[in-house]
Design a protein around this motif. Sequence first.
Motif, mmCIF file in Angstrom:
data_model
loop_
_atom_site.group_PDB
_atom_site.id
_atom_site.type_symbol
_atom_site.label_atom_id
_atom_site.label_comp_id
_atom_site.label_asym_id
_atom_site.label_seq_id
_atom_site.Cartn_x
_atom_site.Cartn_y
_atom_site.Cartn_z
ATOM 1 N N GLY A 157 -6.966 -20.363 12.580
ATOM 2 C CA GLY A 157 -6.398 -19.159 11.998
ATOM 3 C C GLY A 157 -7.410 -18.030 11.980
ATOM 4 N N ILE A 158 -7.185 -17.038 11.138
ATOM 5 C CA ILE A 158 -8.080 -15.887 11.035
ATOM 6 C C ILE A 158 -8.566 -15.756 9.600
ATOM 7 C CG2 ILE A 158 -6.971 -14.646 12.946
ATOM 8 C CD1 ILE A 158 -5.523 -12.952 10.858
ATOM 9 N N TYR A 159 -9.716 -15.103 9.445
ATOM 10 C CA TYR A 159 -10.256 -14.875 8.102
ATOM 11 C C TYR A 159 -9.407 -13.825 7.399
ATOM 12 C CZ TYR A 159 -14.359 -17.446 9.685
ATOM 13 O OH TYR A 159 -15.205 -18.408 10.166
ATOM 14 N N LEU A 160 -8.960 -14.155 6.189
ATOM 15 C CA LEU A 160 -7.999 -13.303 5.489
ATOM 16 C C LEU A 160 -8.649 -12.073 4.866
ATOM 17 C CD1 LEU A 160 -5.119 -12.831 4.446
ATOM 18 C CD2 LEU A 160 -5.685 -14.252 2.467
ATOM 19 N N LEU A 161 -9.750 -12.258 4.120
ATOM 20 C CA LEU A 161 -10.291 -11.188 3.290
ATOM 21 C C LEU A 161 -10.704 -9.939 4.079
ATOM 22 C CD1 LEU A 161 -10.904 -10.314 0.431
ATOM 23 C CD2 LEU A 161 -13.160 -11.378 0.642
ATOM 24 N N PRO A 162 -11.586 -10.040 5.083
ATOM 25 C CA PRO A 162 -11.964 -8.813 5.792
ATOM 26 C C PRO A 162 -10.799 -8.176 6.533
ATOM 27 C CG PRO A 162 -12.835 -10.735 6.922
ATOM 28 C CD PRO A 162 -12.306 -11.206 5.610
ATOM 29 N N ASN A 163 -9.887 -8.998 7.047
ATOM 30 C CA ASN A 163 -8.751 -8.453 7.780
ATOM 31 C C ASN A 163 -7.729 -7.775 6.870
ATOM 32 O OD1 ASN A 163 -9.394 -9.174 10.545
ATOM 33 N ND2 ASN A 163 -9.129 -11.291 9.903
ATOM 34 N N LEU A 164 -7.751 -8.109 5.576
ATOM 35 C CA LEU A 164 -6.908 -7.387 4.617
ATOM 36 C C LEU A 164 -7.376 -5.941 4.491
ATOM 37 C CD1 LEU A 164 -6.247 -9.896 1.686
ATOM 38 C CD2 LEU A 164 -4.572 -8.929 3.275
ATOM 39 N N PHE A 165 -8.693 -5.750 4.450
ATOM 40 C CA PHE A 165 -9.234 -4.390 4.389
ATOM 41 C C PHE A 165 -8.913 -3.631 5.675
ATOM 42 C CE2 PHE A 165 -11.855 -6.419 1.136
ATOM 43 C CZ PHE A 165 -11.844 -5.451 0.143
ATOM 44 N N THR A 166 -9.022 -4.302 6.810
ATOM 45 C CA THR A 166 -8.691 -3.664 8.086
ATOM 46 C C THR A 166 -7.224 -3.275 8.125
ATOM 47 O OG1 THR A 166 -10.376 -5.031 9.172
ATOM 48 C CG2 THR A 166 -8.790 -3.914 10.593
ATOM 49 N N THR A 167 -6.359 -4.155 7.628
ATOM 50 C CA THR A 167 -4.928 -3.845 7.578
ATOM 51 C C THR A 167 -4.663 -2.665 6.654
ATOM 52 O OG1 THR A 167 -4.381 -6.172 7.986
ATOM 53 C CG2 THR A 167 -2.634 -4.783 7.081
ATOM 54 N N GLY A 168 -5.397 -2.605 5.539
ATOM 55 C CA GLY A 168 -5.261 -1.467 4.635
ATOM 56 C C GLY A 168 -5.650 -0.162 5.299
ATOM 57 N N ALA A 169 -6.730 -0.181 6.098
ATOM 58 C CA ALA A 169 -7.139 1.016 6.827
ATOM 59 C C ALA A 169 -6.090 1.410 7.855
ATOM 60 C CB ALA A 169 -8.483 0.774 7.510
ATOM 61 N N LEU A 170 -5.531 0.415 8.534
ATOM 62 C CA LEU A 170 -4.478 0.674 9.516
ATOM 63 C C LEU A 170 -3.253 1.293 8.847
ATOM 64 C CD1 LEU A 170 -3.312 0.339 12.384
ATOM 65 C CD2 LEU A 170 -2.634 -1.981 11.730
ATOM 66 N N PHE A 171 -2.856 0.735 7.696
ATOM 67 C CA PHE A 171 -1.702 1.283 6.982
ATOM 68 C C PHE A 171 -1.971 2.707 6.505
ATOM 69 C CE2 PHE A 171 0.464 2.170 2.954
ATOM 70 C CZ PHE A 171 1.783 2.079 3.376
ATOM 71 N N SER A 172 -3.204 2.982 6.052
ATOM 72 C CA SER A 172 -3.530 4.331 5.587
ATOM 73 C C SER A 172 -3.395 5.342 6.715
ATOM 74 C CB SER A 172 -4.952 4.355 5.020
ATOM 75 O OG SER A 172 -5.053 3.541 3.875
ATOM 76 N N GLY A 173 -3.834 4.961 7.922
ATOM 77 C CA GLY A 173 -3.655 5.843 9.064
ATOM 78 C C GLY A 173 -2.190 6.068 9.391
ATOM 79 N N PHE A 174 -1.417 4.986 9.341
ATOM 80 C CA PHE A 174 0.017 5.092 9.583
ATOM 81 C C PHE A 174 0.697 5.948 8.515
ATOM 82 C CE2 PHE A 174 4.309 3.400 8.758
ATOM 83 C CZ PHE A 174 4.901 3.635 9.991
ATOM 84 N N TYR A 175 0.266 5.767 7.267
ATOM 85 C CA TYR A 175 0.837 6.545 6.161
ATOM 86 C C TYR A 175 0.491 8.026 6.293
ATOM 87 C CZ TYR A 175 2.213 7.739 1.388
ATOM 88 O OH TYR A 175 2.821 8.303 0.289
ATOM 89 N N ALA A 176 -0.698 8.316 6.814
ATOM 90 C CA ALA A 176 -1.073 9.713 7.043
ATOM 91 C C ALA A 176 -0.122 10.379 8.033
ATOM 92 C CB ALA A 176 -2.511 9.789 7.565
ATOM 93 N N ILE A 177 0.244 9.645 9.080
ATOM 94 C CA ILE A 177 1.165 10.195 10.082
ATOM 95 C C ILE A 177 2.542 10.452 9.477
ATOM 96 C CG2 ILE A 177 2.353 9.704 12.260
ATOM 97 C CD1 ILE A 177 -0.109 8.043 13.068
ATOM 98 N N THR A 178 3.067 9.468 8.746
ATOM 99 C CA THR A 178 4.397 9.627 8.167
ATOM 100 C C THR A 178 4.415 10.724 7.097
ATOM 101 O OG1 THR A 178 3.949 7.828 6.588
ATOM 102 C CG2 THR A 178 5.035 7.240 8.651
ATOM 103 N N SER A 179 3.308 10.862 6.355
ATOM 104 C CA SER A 179 3.231 11.921 5.343
ATOM 105 C C SER A 179 3.252 13.297 6.002
ATOM 106 C CB SER A 179 1.949 11.765 4.508
ATOM 107 O OG SER A 179 1.966 10.566 3.780
ATOM 108 N N ALA A 180 2.534 13.432 7.112
ATOM 109 C CA ALA A 180 2.522 14.709 7.835
ATOM 110 C C ALA A 180 3.905 15.031 8.397
ATOM 111 C CB ALA A 180 1.494 14.665 8.960
ATOM 112 N N MET A 181 4.624 14.023 8.838
ATOM 113 C CA MET A 181 5.984 14.232 9.345
ATOM 114 C C MET A 181 6.904 14.740 8.248
ATOM 115 S SD MET A 181 6.287 10.847 11.784
ATOM 116 C CE MET A 181 8.010 11.131 12.212
#
Length: 246
Positions: free
Chosen positions: A12-36
């Motif tokens: 499998g994959i390590y959960l903890l560091p990838n949770l932070f990476t997923t959070g950063a990815l979501f923040s970028g996605f949220y920035a796009i949707t907020s601008a829209m």
Amino acid sequence: MNAEKNLISRRGIYLLPNLFTTGALFSGFYAITSAMDGRYETAAIAIFVAMILDGLDGRVARLTNTQSEFGAQYDSLSDMVAFGVAPALVMYLWAFYSLGRLGLFAAFVHTAGAALRLARFNTQIETADKRYFQGLPSPAAAAILAGFIWISIEHGYDVSMLKYLAVILTISTGLLMVSNFRYSSFKQIDFKRRVPFFVSIAIMLGIAFIMAQPQTMLFLLFLGYAISGPIITLVGRKRKLQGRKG
């Protein structure tokens, strides 16, 4: 590559560091949707949140000894969205929409610059000087654009008066990311060693200034960092020339 895939499928994959990476990815996605939705200030803040989470994932992985090739590649993909695509699209929707092809060109230069910067970083990670980054790091480039939007909205500046300045700024961040200018990585700083008391006071004052006017201080901080690259590179070359002459 096959060995890595087999390793991932078994363990499998390590959960903890990838949770932070997923959070950063979501923040970028949220920035796009907020601008829209026209919420540009929220979009700018989301990009800064992505920066914080992106800075934490690697440190958490090192502290918990959970580094992996999967995590490194996932982090790069997250960076591309949060610091390449998101700031370019937010800037386009905020300032470039009426500029037609010029606006598309400026936004694409930043996006392409981030993609090339990340690809170069991944291929040179084993041989690069750890003390420096080659080219402006994509989070810093994104912070300049997000900070510019945030400070403009905070002070009520007319975007129609700033759109050409925004074009120059966006193209500049894209070009700086693929430049050969050297930027300090700050990895040589030892956070565990003792420092004089006045240093801690200076740090606290710096944090207080940032918290008082985050949009202004963050923009100036990262703009200064962007300017430091050409200065460091030119000073280094000058010293080399003087050494050869001497």
